[in-house]
Scaffold this active site. Structure first.
Site, PDB file in Angstrom:
ATOM      1  N   GLY A 206      -1.509  -9.542  -3.719  1.00 22.37           N
ATOM      2  CA  GLY A 206      -1.293  -8.451  -2.759  1.00 22.37           C
ATOM      3  C   GLY A 206      -2.543  -8.050  -1.992  1.00 22.37           C
ATOM      4  O   GLY A 206      -2.617  -6.967  -1.428  1.00 22.37           O
TER       5      GLY A 206
ATOM      6  N   GLU B  28      -9.829   6.705   6.466  1.00 24.89           N
ATOM      7  CA  GLU B  28     -10.674   6.217   5.363  1.00 24.89           C
ATOM      8  C   GLU B  28     -10.160   4.882   4.803  1.00 24.89           C
ATOM      9  O   GLU B  28     -10.934   3.998   4.440  1.00 24.89           O
ATOM     10  CB  GLU B  28     -10.700   7.271   4.246  1.00 24.89           C
ATOM     11  CG  GLU B  28     -11.596   6.936   3.088  1.00 24.89           C
ATOM     12  CD  GLU B  28     -13.071   6.887   3.468  1.00 24.89           C
ATOM     13  OE1 GLU B  28     -13.630   7.952   3.754  1.00 24.89           O
ATOM     14  OE2 GLU B  28     -13.640   5.779   3.495  1.00 24.89           O
TER      15      GLU B  28
ATOM     16  N   GLU C  10      -3.544  -9.820   4.155  1.00 30.21           N
ATOM     17  CA  GLU C  10      -2.757  -9.186   5.202  1.00 30.21           C
ATOM     18  C   GLU C  10      -1.404  -9.891   5.311  1.00 30.21           C
ATOM     19  O   GLU C  10      -1.255 -11.035   4.863  1.00 30.21           O
ATOM     20  CB  GLU C  10      -3.472  -9.316   6.545  1.00 30.21           C
ATOM     21  CG  GLU C  10      -4.791  -8.576   6.619  1.00 30.21           C
ATOM     22  CD  GLU C  10      -4.624  -7.088   6.411  1.00 30.21           C
ATOM     23  OE1 GLU C  10      -3.865  -6.453   7.138  1.00 30.21           O
ATOM     24  OE2 GLU C  10      -5.244  -6.557   5.478  1.00 30.21           O
TER      25      GLU C  10
ATOM     26  N   GLY D  33      -5.891  -3.996  -2.019  1.00 31.64           N
ATOM     27  CA  GLY D  33      -4.929  -3.749  -3.098  1.00 31.64           C
ATOM     28  C   GLY D  33      -4.317  -2.359  -2.964  1.00 31.64           C
ATOM     29  O   GLY D  33      -4.875  -1.466  -2.312  1.00 31.64           O
TER      30      GLY D  33
ATOM     31  N   VAL E  43       0.838  -1.209   0.000  1.00 31.19           N
ATOM     32  CA  VAL E  43       0.000   0.000   0.000  1.00 31.19           C
ATOM     33  C   VAL E  43       0.871   1.257   0.000  1.00 31.19           C
ATOM     34  O   VAL E  43       0.609   2.212  -0.743  1.00 31.19           O
ATOM     35  CB  VAL E  43      -0.970  -0.004   1.213  1.00 31.19           C
ATOM     36  CG1 VAL E  43      -1.739   1.312   1.289  1.00 31.19           C
ATOM     37  CG2 VAL E  43      -1.941  -1.171   1.103  1.00 31.19           C
TER      38      VAL E  43
ATOM     39  N   LYS F 187     -12.902  -4.079  10.882  1.00 36.10           N
ATOM     40  CA  LYS F 187     -13.560  -3.085  10.026  1.00 36.10           C
ATOM     41  C   LYS F 187     -14.996  -2.818  10.471  1.00 36.10           C
ATOM     42  O   LYS F 187     -15.430  -1.663  10.506  1.00 36.10           O
ATOM     43  CB  LYS F 187     -13.514  -3.554   8.568  1.00 36.10           C
ATOM     44  CG  LYS F 187     -12.093  -3.523   7.994  1.00 36.10           C
ATOM     45  CD  LYS F 187     -12.010  -4.251   6.676  1.00 36.10           C
ATOM     46  CE  LYS F 187     -10.613  -4.195   6.073  1.00 36.10           C
ATOM     47  NZ  LYS F 187     -10.455  -5.088   4.930  1.00 36.10           N
TER      48      LYS F 187
ATOM     49  N   ILE G  53     -13.279   2.307  -1.213  1.00 41.28           N
ATOM     50  CA  ILE G  53     -14.684   2.754  -1.075  1.00 41.28           C
ATOM     51  C   ILE G  53     -14.760   3.870  -0.027  1.00 41.28           C
ATOM     52  O   ILE G  53     -14.301   3.675   1.101  1.00 41.28           O
ATOM     53  CB  ILE G  53     -15.587   1.580  -0.610  1.00 41.28           C
ATOM     54  CG1 ILE G  53     -15.475   0.400  -1.575  1.00 41.28           C
ATOM     55  CG2 ILE G  53     -17.027   2.035  -0.475  1.00 41.28           C
ATOM     56  CD1 ILE G  53     -16.168  -0.859  -1.064  1.00 41.28           C
TER      57      ILE G  53
ATOM     58  N   ASP H 251      -9.892  -9.452  10.308  1.00 38.34           N
ATOM     59  CA  ASP H 251      -9.824  -8.213   9.524  1.00 38.34           C
ATOM     60  C   ASP H 251     -11.241  -7.644   9.318  1.00 38.34           C
ATOM     61  O   ASP H 251     -11.471  -6.449   9.505  1.00 38.34           O
ATOM     62  CB  ASP H 251      -9.144  -8.516   8.177  1.00 38.34           C
ATOM     63  CG  ASP H 251      -9.060  -7.305   7.284  1.00 38.34           C
ATOM     64  OD1 ASP H 251      -8.221  -6.430   7.564  1.00 38.34           O
ATOM     65  OD2 ASP H 251      -9.857  -7.207   6.324  1.00 38.34           O
TER      66      ASP H 251
ATOM     67  N   LYS I  36      -6.610  -0.760  10.642  1.00 37.66           N
ATOM     68  CA  LYS I  36      -7.901  -1.126  11.251  1.00 37.66           C
ATOM     69  C   LYS I  36      -7.719  -1.926  12.538  1.00 37.66           C
ATOM     70  O   LYS I  36      -8.510  -1.803  13.472  1.00 37.66           O
ATOM     71  CB  LYS I  36      -8.779  -1.902  10.265  1.00 37.66           C
ATOM     72  CG  LYS I  36      -8.142  -3.129   9.655  1.00 37.66           C
ATOM     73  CD  LYS I  36      -7.712  -2.872   8.255  1.00 37.66           C
ATOM     74  CE  LYS I  36      -6.819  -3.978   7.737  1.00 37.66           C
ATOM     75  NZ  LYS I  36      -6.395  -3.793   6.373  1.00 37.66           N
TER      76      LYS I  36
HETATM   77  N1  HSE Z   1      -6.531  -8.009   3.674  1.00 40.76           N
HETATM   78  C1  HSE Z   1      -7.499  -6.995   3.447  1.00 40.76           C
HETATM   79  C2  HSE Z   1      -8.567  -7.562   2.537  1.00 40.76           C
HETATM   80  C3  HSE Z   1      -6.848  -5.790   2.827  1.00 40.76           C
HETATM   81  O1  HSE Z   1      -8.366  -8.632   1.980  1.00 40.76           O
HETATM   82  O2  HSE Z   1      -9.615  -6.961   2.396  1.00 40.76           O
HETATM   83  C4  HSE Z   1      -7.638  -4.539   2.971  1.00 40.76           C
HETATM   84  O3  HSE Z   1      -7.898  -4.209   4.278  1.00 40.76           O
END
Ligand code: HSE
Length: 434
Positions: A184, A126, A187, A299, A13, A202, A133, A198, A102
């Site tokens: 990519g 964000e 995580e 990504g 990123v 979120k 998004i 994850d 996050k």
């Molecule tokens: N590993 C996370 C996903 C990356 O696959 O959505 C974005 O937070």
């Protein structure tokens, strides 16, 4: 006006952010009048292959240089260790922060936002939810006039990619995960994706935003896709459902229901059609009704796009001299988290194909006031699942809405019936029907 931006953590990123800031500098300046100047980029390892060549003069291994030379520090280190110290140090030095972290915000965000707020500094996040998004901005600004009733959706690109590959191509979970890593999306520790953490991070952040309160992250119900069997993906499809890892937050008076788990959605549901690495988030407000946002949830480029959106917001604050007042009101409320969900359920039992089996299972369900909606037994499915033994068949029962606590007790009893072989499978079904 020039705003100096420093970046710490130049992975997938981070490299995307560098590329965007260098390539689209003029586009951003023309649209906003703001010149985002990349001052320094810190990473501990510059020997790694990167998708974009970070100019030598920007590179450093010393994060302190970044802190010295920037108005805004972009933290893309991830995790809760050094990243936390870095953000604390940046805030103490009077720097605004933009982060995609996050994990840290969901579990320890309260202290970070309080510290920023006391100093009138911004923490932009964000990029922490939904990749490219603009969901944070939508909830914070565009939907601010609403009482939000629910936020739910597909918040993890890696698991959505894996489930899509399983459903559409019959690819194994392990192979699909390998592909996601190569692209990519995953995580650094992909168990965060696969085990649902994850997504949970979120949905926790979205809940803080949407409902304006705090709850301890440890109370979130989390179940990932690690144990999802291709057989259930296929049987679910026969019943008209698509399997998704859904993150759900619903408000009921002072109680919140925040949960992440594999979920069957009717195939006509807009979320069921969200495939590959895409994410989609549904927000339900009392005045606006339902709003769905859709886009690339992981990504380098989409996430970089979100980081730059925050950088412009922060820059505008710096230019106008307006202190940041974070819209998460941590003092407002503490919610208790409910673990008593109410939904439809898909159950699969491996059973011998002989008289009385269905009757013994349905007796237990009746004892717990669980009503059966439909039953599916496939005589030949043994072959499909690659299982041995002609007389063992998968028996699928779909229920009407029932309380989770009843379902758990019923399942425990059914599991102990002599006719049930191995562990039963339980998957929640989200649909309007009773
Ligand atoms: N590993 C996370 C996903 C990356 O696959 O959505 C974005 O937070």
């Amino acid at each position: 006006m020039k705003i100096k931006v420093g970046l710490v953590g130049c992975g997938v990123v981070g490299t995307g952010v560098v590329e965007l800031l260098l390539k689209n500098k003029e586009v951003i300046r023309k649209k906003t009048g703001i010149e985002l100047v990349l001052s320094k980029v810190a990473d501990k390892d510059w020997s790694r292959q990167r998708a974009f060549d970070v100019p030598q003069e920007l590179r450093t291994v010393n994060y302190e240089e970044v802190l010295e030379e920037s108005h805004v520090v972009v933290e893309l280190v991830g995790g809760k260790g050094f990243a936390k110290e870095l953000i604390e140090e940046a805030l103490k030095k009077g720097k605004h922060v933009v982060t995609a972290n996050k994990h840290l915000l969901a579990e320890e965000g309260r202290a970070i936002f309080q510290s920023a707020q006391e100093r009138g500094l911004c923490v932009g996040f964000e990029a922490s939810v939904g990749g490219g998004i603009p969901i944070i901005k939508a909830v914070r600004e565009s939907l601010v006039g609403n009482n939000i009733r629910a936020v739910y959706g597909i918040l993890n690109g890696t698991t959505n990619y894996v489930l899509t590959r399983m459903l559409e191509e019959g690819v194994s979970l392990q192979d699909a995960l390998k592909e996601a890593k190569e692209k990519g999306y995953a995580e650094a520790d992909p168990s965060l994706d696969i085990d649902g953490w994850d997504s949970a991070h979120k949905i926790a952040i979205l809940s803080f935003m949407a409902f304006g309160g705090f709850f301890p992250f440890s109370g979130v119900y989390v179940e990932g896709i690690r144990h999802v069997d291709l057989l259930d993906v296929e049987l679910g499809r026969e019943l008209g459902y698509a399997l998704k890892l859904l993150s759900i937050a619903k408000k009921r008076e002072e109680e919140l229901e925040v949960r992440v788990h594999p979920t069957f959605l009717p195939e006509e549901d807009p979320l069921a059609k969200v495939s590959d690495v895409f994410n989609a988030i549904m927000v339900e407000g009392d005045f606006v009704g339902k709003v769905m946002l859709y886009g690339r949830g992981a990504g380098a480029y989409p996430t970089a796009s979100a980081v730059v959106s925050d950088l412009i917001d922060v820059s505008r604050r710096i230019i106008s001299g307006t202190p940041c007042k974070e819209s998460i009101n941590w003092e407002d409320k503490s919610y208790s988290l409910s673990d008593n969900f109410y939904s439809r359920y898909y159950m699969r039992f491996d059973v011998p194909d002989k008289p009385g089996v269905l009757a013994s299972i349905s007796r237990v369900l009746a004892d717990y006031h669980i009503s059966i909606a439909s039953v599916l037994q496939k005589e030949k499915v043994c072959k499909l699942a690659g299982r041995e033994g002609e007389h063992v068949v998968p028996l699928v029962i779909l229920t009407h809405k029932a309380y989770e606590r009843n379902m758990r007790k019923a399942l425990e009893e059914i599991q102990n019936l002599p006719v049930v072989i191995g562990s039963p499978v339980l998957i929640r079904v989200e649909e309007e029907a009773e």
